[in-house]
Design a protein around this motif. Structure first.
Motif, PDB file in Angstrom:
ATOM      1  N   SER A   1       0.835  -1.214   0.000  1.00  0.00           N
ATOM      2  CA  SER A   1       0.000   0.000   0.000  1.00  0.00           C
ATOM      3  C   SER A   1       0.865   1.258   0.000  1.00  0.00           C
TER       4      SER A   1
ATOM      5  N   ASP B   1      -6.054  -0.909  -4.707  1.00  0.00           N
ATOM      6  CA  ASP B   1      -5.517  -1.499  -3.476  1.00  0.00           C
ATOM      7  C   ASP B   1      -6.569  -2.389  -2.818  1.00  0.00           C
ATOM      8  N   GLU B   2      -6.477  -3.679  -3.059  1.00  0.00           N
ATOM      9  CA  GLU B   2      -7.387  -4.660  -2.438  1.00  0.00           C
ATOM     10  C   GLU B   2      -8.851  -4.274  -2.668  1.00  0.00           C
TER      11      GLU B   2
HETATM   12 MG    MG Z   1      -2.057  -2.761   2.146  1.00  0.00          MG
END
Ligand code: MG
Ligand code: ATP
Length: 247
Positions: A45, A160-161
């Protein structure tokens, strides 16, 4: 194909001075879909946040089409390199209001047709545009969040995810939408996913980040089928085991 992002030996430290990213170099070419995997806390991240200048590296240089990030206007850069997160945050107001946020920053607006077009790209019915965005389901919010980023017509999407907090069906639907954006619009995509089956399914290339470094990168199938690095082998083996158990 053009080289869109060039990353030259970037280091990022936390506020105590401990390195989070320990010297990362890489290139992102136009039209690539790169999945980024690696253990929790390895810096994925943090790495993505540097890619659209939510943070700056302590050393090293990142370039967009050859120009160093520090010479570029932050808003312009974030317009071209859009990001979507795990938890979609809807601002108060309707779905339409949410879609207009990005363009407003540039004193632009969207026609109703453009709004309809954005909703269509994320497979939401047009009728939803007058609905209170905060009243939507998790999957619908994530679609709006994606459409909100697309409203700026980014060249690169940082994800991100983005399916991590969704139920399995919504997750697959969002995954397919993103693949369509890549295949039909040629969007360049950097996609962090802790779902290894997903990362393997959707990726053309895969980068493995461990302990603040890219320890391995290559064609997705190669990385998954013939990992070169011991840490990648262990990570893939244990993570796939956990995923099977969770099903
Ligand atoms: Mg992360
Ligand atoms: N703002 C911050 N201040 C201090 N430390 C931070 C900060 N942001 C991240 N870190 C630390 O940096 C390391 C990398 O965090 P990061 O969130 O980038 O990992 P990640 O690979 O995305 O993990 P996950 O898979 O759990 O999302 C972690 O040790 C984290 O605690």
């Amino acid at each position: 194909m053009e080289e869109l992002i060039t990353i030259e030996n970037i280091v990022k430290k936390d506020n105590k001075g401990n390195p989070i990213l320990k010297g990362i170099s890489a290139k992102v070419m136009e039209g690539e879909l790169i999945t980024i995997i690696g253990p929790s806390g390895s810096g994925k991240s943090t790495f993505l946040s540097l890619m659209n200048k939510m943070a700056d590296p302590d050393s090293g240089i990142i370039r967009f089409k050859g120009k160093p990030y520090h010479e570029l206007n932050v808003l312009e850069l974030r317009k071209k390199i859009g990001m979507v997160f795990q938890m979609p945050t809807m601002l108060s107001g309707t779905v339409r209001d949410n879609l207009l946020i990005g363009p407003k920053l540039f004193r632009q607006t969207l026609t109703e047709k453009e709004i309809d077009n954005l909703l269509e790209q994320v497979a939401l019915p047009k009728t939803l545009k007058d609905q209170d965005a905060r009243s939507l389901s998790g999957g619908q919010k994530q679609r709006v969040s994606l459409a909100r980023t697309l409203a700026n017509q980014p060249e690169i999407l940082l994800l991100d995810e983005v399916t991590a907090s969704l139920d399995p069906n919504s997750s697959l639907e969002i995954e397919e939408l993103i693949q369509t954006l890549h295949q039909q619009q040629g969007k360049t995509i950097l996609w962090v996913s802790h779902n290894l089956k997903q990362a393997k399914r959707v990726g053309q290339y895969t980068w493995v980040i461990a302990d603040g470094k890219i320890i391995e990168k290559g064609h997705t199938n190669e990385v998954f089928e013939h990992p070169q690095h011991e840490v990648t082998r262990e990570f893939i083996a244990t993570s796939f085991d956990e995923e099977v158990e969770n099903e």
